[in-house]
Design an enzyme around this catalytic site. Structure first.
Site, short mmCIF file in Angstrom:
data_model
loop_
_atom_site.label_atom_id
_atom_site.label_comp_id
_atom_site.label_asym_id
_atom_site.label_seq_id
_atom_site.Cartn_x
_atom_site.Cartn_y
_atom_site.Cartn_z
CB CYS A 2 -0.86 0.03 1.25
SG CYS A 2 -1.97 -1.37 1.36
NE ARG A 27 5.34 1.63 -1.46
CZ ARG A 27 6.19 1.68 -0.44
NH1 ARG A 27 7.34 2.25 -0.58
NH2 ARG A 27 5.87 1.15 0.72
CD1 TRP A 74 0.13 -5.81 -3.29
CD2 TRP A 74 0.25 -6.44 -1.14
NE1 TRP A 74 0.77 -7.03 -3.23
CE2 TRP A 74 0.84 -7.44 -1.93
CE3 TRP A 74 0.20 -6.62 0.25
CZ2 TRP A 74 1.38 -8.61 -1.39
CZ3 TRP A 74 0.74 -7.78 0.77
CH2 TRP A 74 1.32 -8.76 -0.04
CG ASN A 98 0.36 2.45 3.57
OD1 ASN A 98 -0.66 2.43 2.89
ND2 ASN A 98 1.52 2.92 3.14
N GLY A 99 -0.57 -0.74 6.48
CA GLY A 99 -0.31 -1.59 7.64
C GLY A 99 -1.55 -2.38 8.03
CD GLU A 485 18.67 -12.71 -5.69
OE1 GLU A 485 18.09 -13.17 -4.70
OE2 GLU A 485 18.33 -11.65 -6.26
CE LYS A 489 15.53 -10.92 -8.43
NZ LYS A 489 16.21 -10.64 -7.20
CD GLU A 492 11.55 -11.18 -7.44
OE1 GLU A 492 10.82 -10.68 -6.59
OE2 GLU A 492 12.79 -11.04 -7.43
CG HIS A 508 21.49 -36.04 -0.79
ND1 HIS A 508 21.85 -37.27 -0.29
CD2 HIS A 508 22.64 -35.36 -0.97
CE1 HIS A 508 23.17 -37.32 -0.15
NE2 HIS A 508 23.66 -36.17 -0.57
CE LYS A 607 12.71 -2.35 -4.87
NZ LYS A 607 13.56 -3.46 -5.33
C1 AGP Z 1 13.66 -9.66 -4.33
O1 AGP Z 1 13.72 -9.51 -5.70
C2 AGP Z 1 12.44 -9.21 -3.67
N1 AGP Z 1 12.00 -7.94 -4.08
C3 AGP Z 1 12.36 -9.47 -2.17
O2 AGP Z 1 12.77 -10.77 -1.93
C4 AGP Z 1 13.17 -8.50 -1.24
O3 AGP Z 1 14.53 -8.74 -1.37
C5 AGP Z 1 12.68 -8.72 0.20
O4 AGP Z 1 11.31 -8.39 0.29
C6 AGP Z 1 13.47 -7.93 1.21
O5 AGP Z 1 13.36 -6.55 1.00
P1 AGP Z 1 14.37 -5.55 1.67
O6 AGP Z 1 15.73 -5.84 1.12
O7 AGP Z 1 13.87 -4.19 1.27
O8 AGP Z 1 14.30 -5.77 3.15
#
Ligand code: AGP
Length: 612
Positions: A2, A27, A74, A98-99, A485, A489, A492, A508, A607
């Site tokens: 949000c 975001r 969101w 927000n929250g 990672e 990527k 997502e 395993h 984000k």
């Molecule tokens: C990664 O591509 C994501 N956007 C997500 O995993 C992100 O790294 C995670 O939410 C942590 O965010 P931060 O680094 O702002 O704490």
């Protein structure tokens, strides 16, 4: 996640609010809305989907006003529908939030008994009704808000307006980010300063518990009804630049910004051959005392921490644990004295990471244990930076794409600087190793640039992934986290199911997944694990898997039937994880573009994850 924008001005505020919402789109959100005070009435417009839908509706209704609040939602409580979109209203009160209000069910029942009718499934609507109800006992919006805030449990930021006081906006920060944008004869609020950059570069960073009254010519901040002072900070130009330029997506721009971002990050700490004298000087005493490091982070930042664990233990012999913040905060971990609790975060506002940090601080205090806290973070003004004993900034500049790229590689660079610094203070790093790591760090931007030249070749390979449903990423040692990672990527932004594995773990279990249709991405730097990794590649090939190998140019790995190879420039094994992040980022990016997904704002993601 949000987003909130609000403001009071002499000019029409609706265009400023809408521009702010557009700047918050990155975001992630699923509906948007705004409320204005016009001729002593609240006017509201809310739309499901993109901000563009809201713009269309606001334009066709010719909405305008000098005081307003706006929001991108969101969904957490209730589906993304028009009724659930913010602002929520009760009488002539409108609220954006927000929250999460954790005790909203209990408050809702109480308000229903008083006769208030709810038109949404959200937790936010209770705030609108509570304020409206409080206004029956006071003629002042600020007093009403101050009365109801102690009743709200959870983490939240609020923007509130009331038609009977069309010259003020009340905002609350309690566990969710909120800044005040300071103008001349006009003032604003937002959950993210980026939203307000077209109107100001001067900000007040609110603290937890702050309640603000904004008027056109004044900003008053209260803590428990007592007026307090918070400094105004001015942003510099780098923070303010956030356009895509010649690139199709922010993510691609940010991938190509990595040589510069890493260069900036290391230049703050190094001169030609040494760590700069003043670098993290404030922490010297703490670093001398610490016996271990506990890293806490989420997502990509957690993967950076996983790489650092290898470095802390192998380079300077300092024990290091890494844990996902959302697990760490709930498992009642033992607080160990003389530990450096290191939080890694791009945003510095991630709810789970902040909560874990605050728990550690609280428990250490209760148990009279001496610990130190530190943030590696990309946002100098974030809660995490403000709440830790020490911080080291990643100088990546604003990262807009939801998929983290330059934040990750600058985190790795910053972590290596920290390894050197702690090693130097503890006298636990060999002089020649320190020299070679410093040289390698300086060399990294150049190797990053050379690695980016593989873009066209990686684009060609990505065409072979477009129809795939699953994918495996394999690496060993410091490249196991890079495999994780890479998988994060790909999933997502392209929505292809992907898993990262330590290559030695393949037999395993996951080897059972390998067949003709399973692409397997291999990270093959030239290090002491290379021969072992080659055996793992054989295991995959023997079962019909198709290999996509990012291999050191001197690894002696070459293309053959069902084995595609992109050669990566030779690099010091210590800095290789930074370099091998590039091909997995580019691969994921191109696959996502070919599959036609929303690369910068992938579905269901945000984000900055400021709720639990
Ligand atoms: C990664 O591509 C994501 N956007 C997500 O995993 C992100 O790294 C995670 O939410 C942590 O965010 P931060 O680094 O702002 O704490």
């Amino acid at each position: 996640m949000c987003g909130i924008v609000g403001g009071i001005a002499e000019r029409n505020i609706s265009e400023i609010l809408i521009e702010g919402l557009k700047r918050l789109e990155y975001r992630g959100y699923d509906s948007a809305g705004l409320a204005l005070i016009d001729h002593h009435h609240v006017v509201r417009e809310r739309q499901v989907g993109k901000v563009a839908n809201l713009v269309e509706a606001v334009t066709s209704r010719h909405l305008h006003g000098n005081l307003g609040i706006a929001h991108t939602r969101w969904a957490t409580h209730g589906k993304p529908t028009q009724n659930n979109a913010h602002p929520h209203a009760s009488g002539e009160v409108a609220v954006v939030h927000n929250g999460i209000i954790e005790n909203y069910q209990e408050l809702k029942q109480e308000l229903q008994q008083l006769g208030y009718v709810f038109s949404s499934e959200t937790d936010t609507e209770v705030v609108a009704h509570l304020v409206n109800h409080a206004l029956k006992s006071t003629p002042d919006l600020l007093t009403a808000v101050q009365t109801i805030v102690p009743r709200l449990k959870g983490a939240y930021a609020l923007g509130i307006i009331w038609a009977q006081q069309p010259d003020e906006l009340i905002a609350v920060r309690e566990g969710s980010p909120l800044v005040v944008g300071v103008g001349i004869g006009e003032h604003f609020i937002s959950s993210d300063q980026l939203a307000l950059l077209p109107v100001t570069n001067r900000f007040i960073y609110l603290e937890e518990g702050d309640i603000v009254r904004l008027k056109r010519n004044s900003i008053e901040i209260f803590v428990n009804t007592v007026l307090t002072h918070r400094p105004v900070k001015e942003l510099d130009a780098t923070v303010m630049s956030s356009s895509k330029g010649e690139y199709k997506h922010f993510m691609l721009k940010e991938i190509f910004e990595q040589p510069e971002a890493v260069q900036q990050t290391i230049a703050q700490a190094l001169d030609a051959e040494h760590l700069k004298a003043g670098f993290l000087e404030k922490a010297d005493g703490a670093f001398d005392t610490i016996q271990q490091i506990q890293i806490i982070a989420c997502g990509t930042s957690y993967h950076a921490g996983m790489v650092a664990k290898y470095w802390f233990e192998q380079i300077i012999g300092l024990p290091c644990q890494v844990e996902i913040a959302s697990e760490y905060r709930y498992r009642h971990p033992v607080i160990v004295a003389n530990t450096l609790y290191l939080c890694i975060s791009q945003s510095g506002e991630t709810a789970d990471s902040l909560a874990a940090l605050r728990d550690v601080q609280r428990h250490a205090k209760q148990q009279h244990k001496t610990i130190f806290t530190m943030a590696i973070c990309n946002v100098a003004t974030s809660s995490m930076v403000r709440e830790t004993d020490f911080h080291l900034l990643t100088l990546a500049g604003p990262e807009i794409g939801v998929a983290s790229t330059k934040a990750f590689t600058t985190q790795l660079a910053a972590l290596m600087l920290l390894v050197l610094k702690v090693g130097e203070i503890k006298n636990s790093i060999a002089a020649d190793l320190k020299q070679s790591v410093i040289q390698a760090l300086w060399h990294t931007p150049k190797v990053l640039n050379e690695t980016l030249k593989n873009d066209a070749e990686i684009l060609r390979l990505s065409e072979l992934f477009v129809e795939k449903q699953h994918c495996l990423f394999l690496g060993r040692g410091t490249h196991f986290p890079i495999a994780l990672e890479g998988a994060l990527k790909l999933k997502e932004i392209s929505y292809i199911h992907a898993e990262g594995y330590a290559a030695g773990e393949l037999k395993h279990g996951p080897l059972a997944l390998v067949d003709n249709d399973m692409p397997v991405v291999i990270l093959a730097p030239k290090d002491e694990m290379l021969d072992k990794l080659k055996s793992n590649m054989e295991e995959v090939q023997a079962r019909g898997g198709e290999l996509f190998v990012f291999a050191d140019e001197h690894s002696d790995i070459h293309a053959k039937d069902r084995q595609h190879v992109v050669h990566i420039p030779a690099v010091s094994e210590w800095l290789a994880p930074i370099i091998y992040s590039i091909p997995v980022q580019l691969l994921s990016y191109h696959v996502a573009v070919l599959r036609g997904t929303d690369v910068d704002q992938p579905r269901n993601l945000a984000k900055s994850v400021t709720v639990e």
